[in-house]
Design a protein around this motif. Structure first.
Motif, PDB file in Angstrom:
ATOM      1  N   ASN A   1      -2.090  -9.850  -6.722  1.00 21.18           N
ATOM      2  CA  ASN A   1      -3.369 -10.135  -6.060  1.00 21.18           C
ATOM      3  C   ASN A   1      -3.677  -9.100  -4.977  1.00 21.18           C
ATOM      4  O   ASN A   1      -4.031  -9.452  -3.843  1.00 21.18           O
ATOM      5  CB  ASN A   1      -3.359 -11.550  -5.465  1.00 21.18           C
ATOM      6  CG  ASN A   1      -4.764 -12.029  -5.143  1.00 21.18           C
ATOM      7  OD1 ASN A   1      -5.739 -11.599  -5.763  1.00 21.18           O
ATOM      8  ND2 ASN A   1      -4.874 -12.923  -4.168  1.00 21.18           N
ATOM      9  N   ILE A   2      -3.536  -7.824  -5.339  1.00 19.62           N
ATOM     10  CA  ILE A   2      -3.839  -6.747  -4.390  1.00 19.62           C
ATOM     11  C   ILE A   2      -5.360  -6.644  -4.221  1.00 19.62           C
ATOM     12  O   ILE A   2      -6.090  -6.546  -5.197  1.00 19.62           O
ATOM     13  CB  ILE A   2      -3.268  -5.405  -4.874  1.00 19.62           C
ATOM     14  CG1 ILE A   2      -1.749  -5.512  -5.047  1.00 19.62           C
ATOM     15  CG2 ILE A   2      -3.607  -4.291  -3.888  1.00 19.62           C
ATOM     16  CD1 ILE A   2      -1.116  -4.264  -5.627  1.00 19.62           C
ATOM     17  N   LYS A   3      -5.823  -6.658  -2.999  1.00 18.12           N
ATOM     18  CA  LYS A   3      -7.251  -6.622  -2.709  1.00 18.12           C
ATOM     19  C   LYS A   3      -7.843  -5.246  -3.031  1.00 18.12           C
ATOM     20  O   LYS A   3      -7.163  -4.218  -2.895  1.00 18.12           O
ATOM     21  CB  LYS A   3      -7.512  -6.945  -1.238  1.00 18.12           C
ATOM     22  CG  LYS A   3      -7.070  -8.335  -0.811  1.00 18.12           C
ATOM     23  CD  LYS A   3      -7.868  -9.414  -1.511  1.00 18.12           C
ATOM     24  CE  LYS A   3      -7.523 -10.803  -0.993  1.00 18.12           C
ATOM     25  NZ  LYS A   3      -8.224 -11.856  -1.729  1.00 18.12           N
ATOM     26  N   PRO A   4      -9.133  -5.195  -3.422  1.00 17.07           N
ATOM     27  CA  PRO A   4      -9.773  -3.912  -3.729  1.00 17.07           C
ATOM     28  C   PRO A   4      -9.723  -2.907  -2.586  1.00 17.07           C
ATOM     29  O   PRO A   4      -9.601  -1.704  -2.817  1.00 17.07           O
ATOM     30  CB  PRO A   4     -11.224  -4.311  -4.040  1.00 17.07           C
ATOM     31  CG  PRO A   4     -11.130  -5.718  -4.521  1.00 17.07           C
ATOM     32  CD  PRO A   4     -10.017  -6.341  -3.724  1.00 17.07           C
ATOM     33  N   GLN A  39      -3.011  -1.679 -12.439  1.00 11.60           N
ATOM     34  CA  GLN A  39      -3.779  -2.825 -12.922  1.00 11.60           C
ATOM     35  C   GLN A  39      -2.925  -4.089 -12.939  1.00 11.60           C
ATOM     36  O   GLN A  39      -3.371  -5.161 -12.512  1.00 11.60           O
ATOM     37  CB  GLN A  39      -4.284  -2.563 -14.340  1.00 11.60           C
ATOM     38  CG  GLN A  39      -5.509  -1.675 -14.442  1.00 11.60           C
ATOM     39  CD  GLN A  39      -5.928  -1.583 -15.898  1.00 11.60           C
ATOM     40  OE1 GLN A  39      -5.317  -0.864 -16.673  1.00 11.60           O
ATOM     41  NE2 GLN A  39      -6.951  -2.318 -16.270  1.00 11.60           N
ATOM     42  N   ARG A  76      -2.261  -5.243  -9.431  1.00 14.14           N
ATOM     43  CA  ARG A  76      -3.463  -5.839  -8.835  1.00 14.14           C
ATOM     44  C   ARG A  76      -3.626  -7.286  -9.282  1.00 14.14           C
ATOM     45  O   ARG A  76      -3.965  -8.166  -8.488  1.00 14.14           O
ATOM     46  CB  ARG A  76      -4.711  -5.036  -9.230  1.00 14.14           C
ATOM     47  CG  ARG A  76      -6.010  -5.596  -8.650  1.00 14.14           C
ATOM     48  CD  ARG A  76      -7.221  -4.832  -9.113  1.00 14.14           C
ATOM     49  NE  ARG A  76      -7.432  -4.959 -10.548  1.00 14.14           N
ATOM     50  CZ  ARG A  76      -8.506  -4.488 -11.179  1.00 14.14           C
ATOM     51  NH1 ARG A  76      -9.428  -3.837 -10.502  1.00 14.14           N
ATOM     52  NH2 ARG A  76      -8.631  -4.634 -12.478  1.00 14.14           N
ATOM     53  N   LYS A  77      -3.351  -7.514 -10.553  1.00 13.89           N
ATOM     54  CA  LYS A  77      -3.525  -8.855 -11.108  1.00 13.89           C
ATOM     55  C   LYS A  77      -2.392  -9.794 -10.687  1.00 13.89           C
ATOM     56  O   LYS A  77      -2.645 -10.924 -10.241  1.00 13.89           O
ATOM     57  CB  LYS A  77      -3.584  -8.759 -12.630  1.00 13.89           C
ATOM     58  CG  LYS A  77      -3.869 -10.078 -13.322  1.00 13.89           C
ATOM     59  CD  LYS A  77      -4.048  -9.861 -14.820  1.00 13.89           C
ATOM     60  CE  LYS A  77      -4.363 -11.171 -15.528  1.00 13.89           C
ATOM     61  NZ  LYS A  77      -4.559 -10.976 -16.981  1.00 13.89           N
ATOM     62  N   CYS A  93       2.712   1.758  -3.304  1.00 12.30           N
ATOM     63  CA  CYS A  93       1.837   2.271  -4.363  1.00 12.30           C
ATOM     64  C   CYS A  93       1.543   3.757  -4.182  1.00 12.30           C
ATOM     65  O   CYS A  93       1.505   4.520  -5.150  1.00 12.30           O
ATOM     66  CB  CYS A  93       0.535   1.472  -4.400  1.00 12.30           C
ATOM     67  SG  CYS A  93       0.721  -0.214  -5.012  1.00 12.30           S
ATOM     68  N   LEU A 128     -10.456   0.293 -11.366  1.00 12.83           N
ATOM     69  CA  LEU A 128      -9.835   0.296 -10.047  1.00 12.83           C
ATOM     70  C   LEU A 128     -10.734   0.928  -8.997  1.00 12.83           C
ATOM     71  O   LEU A 128     -10.652   0.584  -7.814  1.00 12.83           O
ATOM     72  CB  LEU A 128      -8.499   1.046 -10.098  1.00 12.83           C
ATOM     73  CG  LEU A 128      -7.402   0.414 -10.966  1.00 12.83           C
ATOM     74  CD1 LEU A 128      -6.197   1.347 -11.048  1.00 12.83           C
ATOM     75  CD2 LEU A 128      -6.989  -0.947 -10.419  1.00 12.83           C
ATOM     76  N   LYS A 181       0.833  -1.209   0.000  1.00  7.09           N
ATOM     77  CA  LYS A 181       0.000   0.000   0.000  1.00  7.09           C
ATOM     78  C   LYS A 181       0.867   1.258   0.000  1.00  7.09           C
ATOM     79  O   LYS A 181       0.679   2.155  -0.832  1.00  7.09           O
ATOM     80  CB  LYS A 181      -0.928   0.007   1.218  1.00  7.09           C
ATOM     81  CG  LYS A 181      -1.849   1.224   1.284  1.00  7.09           C
ATOM     82  CD  LYS A 181      -2.626   1.279   2.584  1.00  7.09           C
ATOM     83  CE  LYS A 181      -1.750   1.708   3.731  1.00  7.09           C
ATOM     84  NZ  LYS A 181      -2.510   1.889   4.994  1.00  7.09           N
ATOM     85  N   ILE A 214      -6.507  -1.002  -2.753  1.00  9.39           N
ATOM     86  CA  ILE A 214      -6.560   0.005  -3.820  1.00  9.39           C
ATOM     87  C   ILE A 214      -7.341   1.226  -3.361  1.00  9.39           C
ATOM     88  O   ILE A 214      -6.934   2.374  -3.581  1.00  9.39           O
ATOM     89  CB  ILE A 214      -7.203  -0.588  -5.094  1.00  9.39           C
ATOM     90  CG1 ILE A 214      -6.362  -1.745  -5.652  1.00  9.39           C
ATOM     91  CG2 ILE A 214      -7.412   0.496  -6.149  1.00  9.39           C
ATOM     92  CD1 ILE A 214      -5.045  -1.348  -6.237  1.00  9.39           C
TER      93      ILE A 214
END
Length: 231
Positions: free
Chosen positions: A107-110, A100, A103-104, A76, A151, A73, A113
């Motif tokens: 496997n970053i959780k929503p 993006q 995240r893929k 980012c 996102l 986190k 983000i």
């Protein structure tokens, strides 16, 4: 944190535009919190990208740094803040596509983000003295995150700016979306989101007359077509 900051400053800001040309549609990441594209500008599919060698090297090199999940986190947030120092369209586009990819592949959780963009917004005021247009640049970033990137949802940005926080950020995002996706798609998305735009205004301006004036001034009156008559 130092390694990732140095890496991004050295690798991220390449000049080639070839990498951002081609996109493909892929299925969104599934998790317990559900598809995060509902009520967003994007369709139900998240847009991932096929890139040239430079972008591939950027992502692969970042993954090789093996950033611990607990640090992702903050990493980012720092990346976005660095990009906002050089807020050209190609870099704003690139950082969204980069997120993006992370995240893929990571496997970053929503919810992570969501927190990343929330903290970026909270840091705007700290940078405003050095960058007077930072709110406009952040709005451009958020509008890209709400679009095909999937996102964020429009309601997420409304939550960030609830009770007049960071005014006029939400209106700036709507203006950017008006330019990028057009009047009708924005109006439809706004209606579906059921956002009370009055809550994004400072308390002194929370009346129909003032809201009508503000929307008219920003060419957004079509979001509330009967508001002027009501006022």
């Amino acid at each position: 944190m130092k390694k990732t900051t140095t890496y991004i400053k050295d690798i991220f800001f390449y000049d080639s535009d070839d990498d951002e040309d081609t996109t493909i549609t892929d299925s969104p990441v599934n998790d317990q919190e559900g598809d995060h594209n509902d009520s967003g500008v994007a369709s139900s599919n998240a847009s991932d990208s096929i890139h040239g060698k430079q972008f591939t090297n950027l992502v692969d090199g970042f993954l090789d740094l093996k950033v611990p999940e607990k640090c992702m986190k903050d990493v980012c947030i720092n990346i976005i803040m660095d990009v906002l120092e050089k807020p050209e369209d190609k870099y704003l586009n690139r950082v969204i596509i980069f997120l993006q990819a992370l995240r893929k592949q990571c496997n970053i959780k929503p919810n992570i983000i969501l927190e990343v963009f929330k903290q970026v917004i909270n840091k705007m005021n700290e940078r405003e003295a050095l960058n007077p247009r930072i709110a406009t640049h952040v709005a451009g970033l958020l509008s890209r995150a709400v679009g095909d990137a999937g996102l964020l949802k429009l309601t997420d940005i409304a939550n960030y700016t609830d009770n007049g926080q960071h005014y006029p950020l939400f209106l700036l995002v709507l203006q950017q979306l008006h330019k990028s996706i057009g009047k009708e798609p924005l109006a439809e998305t706004f209606r579906e989101s059921k956002i009370d735009l009055m809550n994004s205004l400072p308390e002194v301006d929370r009346n129909k007359t003032r809201l009508a004036e503000i929307l008219d001034d920003r060419n957004l009156a079509f979001l509330y077509p009967l508001l002027k008559v009501q006022a």
